[in-house]
Write a protein that holds these residues in place. Structure first.
Motif, mmCIF file in Angstrom:
data_model
loop_
_atom_site.group_PDB
_atom_site.id
_atom_site.type_symbol
_atom_site.label_atom_id
_atom_site.label_comp_id
_atom_site.label_asym_id
_atom_site.label_seq_id
_atom_site.Cartn_x
_atom_site.Cartn_y
_atom_site.Cartn_z
ATOM 1 N N ILE A 91 -7.112 18.363 -0.241
ATOM 2 C CA ILE A 91 -7.628 17.842 1.029
ATOM 3 C C ILE A 91 -6.999 16.489 1.338
ATOM 4 C CG2 ILE A 91 -9.683 16.899 2.160
ATOM 5 C CD1 ILE A 91 -9.632 19.918 2.250
ATOM 6 N N GLY A 92 -6.895 15.623 0.333
ATOM 7 C CA GLY A 92 -6.286 14.312 0.552
ATOM 8 C C GLY A 92 -4.821 14.409 0.926
ATOM 9 N N LEU A 93 -4.061 15.246 0.215
ATOM 10 C CA LEU A 93 -2.643 15.412 0.535
ATOM 11 C C LEU A 93 -2.453 16.016 1.920
ATOM 12 C CD1 LEU A 93 -1.306 16.782 -2.874
ATOM 13 C CD2 LEU A 93 -0.781 14.543 -1.877
ATOM 14 N N ASN A 94 -3.313 16.943 2.280
ATOM 15 C CA ASN A 94 -3.221 17.569 3.599
ATOM 16 C C ASN A 94 -3.386 16.531 4.704
ATOM 17 O OD1 ASN A 94 -3.228 20.127 5.263
ATOM 18 N ND2 ASN A 94 -5.233 19.310 5.847
ATOM 19 N N ARG A 95 -4.386 15.657 4.556
ATOM 20 C CA ARG A 95 -4.585 14.613 5.560
ATOM 21 C C ARG A 95 -3.437 13.606 5.524
ATOM 22 N NH1 ARG A 95 -9.034 12.842 8.359
ATOM 23 N NH2 ARG A 95 -9.353 15.098 8.485
ATOM 24 N N MET A 96 -3.016 13.218 4.334
ATOM 25 C CA MET A 96 -1.927 12.248 4.204
ATOM 26 C C MET A 96 -0.663 12.774 4.865
ATOM 27 S SD MET A 96 -0.443 10.593 0.672
ATOM 28 C CE MET A 96 0.819 11.833 0.331
ATOM 29 N N GLN A 97 -0.359 14.042 4.653
ATOM 30 C CA GLN A 97 0.824 14.650 5.258
ATOM 31 C C GLN A 97 0.695 14.680 6.775
ATOM 32 O OE1 GLN A 97 1.507 18.927 4.621
ATOM 33 N NE2 GLN A 97 3.555 18.395 3.904
ATOM 34 N N GLY A 98 -0.487 15.011 7.264
ATOM 35 C CA GLY A 98 -0.687 15.085 8.706
ATOM 36 C C GLY A 98 -0.589 13.749 9.404
ATOM 37 N N LEU A 99 -0.913 12.675 8.701
ATOM 38 C CA LEU A 99 -0.878 11.346 9.307
ATOM 39 C C LEU A 99 0.529 10.775 9.408
ATOM 40 C CD1 LEU A 99 -4.006 9.780 7.586
ATOM 41 C CD2 LEU A 99 -3.726 10.210 10.034
ATOM 42 N N SER A 100 1.502 11.404 8.750
ATOM 43 C CA SER A 100 2.899 10.935 8.803
ATOM 44 C C SER A 100 2.998 9.451 8.470
ATOM 45 C CB SER A 100 3.502 11.210 10.186
ATOM 46 O OG SER A 100 3.478 12.592 10.480
ATOM 47 N N LEU A 101 2.462 9.071 7.326
ATOM 48 C CA LEU A 101 2.439 7.673 6.918
ATOM 49 C C LEU A 101 3.726 7.228 6.236
ATOM 50 C CD1 LEU A 101 -1.183 7.568 5.455
ATOM 51 C CD2 LEU A 101 -0.424 6.701 7.680
ATOM 52 N N GLY A 102 4.632 8.170 6.015
ATOM 53 C CA GLY A 102 5.874 7.827 5.345
ATOM 54 C C GLY A 102 5.769 7.859 3.838
ATOM 55 N N ALA A 162 0.838 -1.209 0.000
ATOM 56 C CA ALA A 162 0.000 0.000 0.000
ATOM 57 C C ALA A 162 0.868 1.252 0.000
ATOM 58 C CB ALA A 162 -0.938 -0.009 1.209
ATOM 59 N N LEU A 163 1.952 1.222 0.763
ATOM 60 C CA LEU A 163 2.856 2.367 0.812
ATOM 61 C C LEU A 163 3.483 2.620 -0.561
ATOM 62 C CD1 LEU A 163 4.221 4.472 2.665
ATOM 63 C CD2 LEU A 163 6.033 2.790 3.051
ATOM 64 N N GLN A 164 3.873 1.545 -1.243
ATOM 65 C CA GLN A 164 4.467 1.694 -2.570
ATOM 66 C C GLN A 164 3.449 2.241 -3.562
ATOM 67 O OE1 GLN A 164 7.723 1.361 -3.620
ATOM 68 N NE2 GLN A 164 6.785 2.359 -5.390
ATOM 69 N N LYS A 165 2.218 1.752 -3.491
ATOM 70 C CA LYS A 165 1.169 2.257 -4.374
ATOM 71 C C LYS A 165 0.932 3.745 -4.132
ATOM 72 C CE LYS A 165 -1.584 -1.956 -5.049
ATOM 73 N NZ LYS A 165 -2.895 -2.589 -4.780
ATOM 74 N N ALA A 166 0.807 4.117 -2.870
ATOM 75 C CA ALA A 166 0.549 5.516 -2.542
ATOM 76 C C ALA A 166 1.684 6.410 -3.038
ATOM 77 C CB ALA A 166 0.357 5.680 -1.036
ATOM 78 N N ALA A 167 2.917 5.943 -2.873
ATOM 79 C CA ALA A 167 4.063 6.724 -3.339
ATOM 80 C C ALA A 167 4.049 6.856 -4.862
ATOM 81 C CB ALA A 167 5.362 6.061 -2.879
ATOM 82 N N THR A 168 3.692 5.783 -5.545
ATOM 83 C CA THR A 168 3.622 5.815 -7.004
ATOM 84 C C THR A 168 2.556 6.796 -7.478
ATOM 85 O OG1 THR A 168 4.395 3.530 -7.219
ATOM 86 C CG2 THR A 168 3.153 4.436 -9.072
ATOM 87 N N PHE A 169 1.393 6.737 -6.838
ATOM 88 C CA PHE A 169 0.297 7.606 -7.262
ATOM 89 C C PHE A 169 0.594 9.074 -6.934
ATOM 90 C CE2 PHE A 169 -2.444 3.657 -6.370
ATOM 91 C CZ PHE A 169 -2.105 3.118 -7.606
ATOM 92 N N THR A 170 1.322 9.304 -5.842
ATOM 93 C CA THR A 170 1.715 10.668 -5.513
ATOM 94 C C THR A 170 2.685 11.202 -6.559
ATOM 95 O OG1 THR A 170 1.403 10.198 -3.148
ATOM 96 C CG2 THR A 170 2.698 12.130 -3.712
#
Length: 218
Positions: A167-178, A132-140
């Motif tokens: 809005i999605g990036l703001n939440r993603m950044q705040g969650l510190s998911l790496g 999931a982390l790799q997918k999220a990084a790819t899509f970003t």
């Protein structure tokens, strides 16, 4: 009794925030009534009669009741003739990136938040979390590539697509998911955050990480 349209949903929900920002950009006055999460009420009989899914946001305007944030956003933008492109080709571009966000970009981010951070069902080094982390990084990276070619996600003008992604990036950044956010995309996001509608929409953004609220769409 208010004559304003009612937006049901807690302000800490990203999906509610998207509708709030849309209303701010379009100059739509509304009666925002917190519901779900710490407020409860989303499984009550009266609310399930409005939305059988029991999720927020719900938009209630006279006899019209809408759920699903992006359906609400599209309705409001079409009604005001803004944020949705000036012709059918431009509208198709907005739809393309709205659906990309909901169906491609957000699911792995949501999975990491729910299963790794909030509920701790999965260890951070679990293969499914790593995938999931790799997918999220790819899509970003793909979003960054789009912004490198266009001032906004759907073309030359600010639109609903930019609201959803910011809005999605703001939440993603705040969650510190790496999940890394490339510098050009981060700079673009900061530009969107300076719009007055962003501050209006995110004034109830929860303290992150460690947020223990409800699921993102509830």
């Amino acid at each position: 009794m208010t004559n304003l349209p009612i937006l049901w949903g807690r302000g800490s929900s990203t999906n509610v925030q998207k509708v709030l920002w849309t209303c701010a950009e379009l100059g739509i006055r509304l009666d925002h009534r917190p519901l779900a999460g710490e407020y409860g009420g989303n499984q009550s009989a009266w609310f399930l009669a409005l939305n059988p899914n029991g999720t927020v946001p719900v938009w209630q305007e006279e006899d019209l009741v809408l759920f699903e944030s992006q359906a609400i956003m599209r309705h409001l933008a079409r009604r005001r003739g803004a944020l949705y492109g000036s012709d059918t080709t431009a509208m198709a571009q907005v739809d393309c990136w709205l659906d990309w966000f909901a169906l491609v970009f957000w699911p792995p981010v949501r999975m990491l938040f729910l299963d790794v951070v909030r509920d701790q069902k999965i260890a951070p080094d679990d293969p499914s979390a790593s995938a999931a982390l790799q997918k999220a990084a790819t899509f970003t990276e793909r979003a960054a590539g789009r912004i490198a070619r266009s001032p906004y996600m759907a073309g030359p003008e600010f639109s609903l697509a930019d609201i959803t992604l910011t809005i999605g990036l703001n939440r993603m950044q705040g969650l510190s998911l790496g999940i890394p956010i490339p510098d050009p995309l981060r700079a673009w996001m900061e530009g969107q955050r300076r719009r007055p509608g962003f501050a209006f929409a995110t004034k109830e953004e929860p303290d992150l990480p460690g947020h223990t609220g409800s699921k993102p769409n509830e």
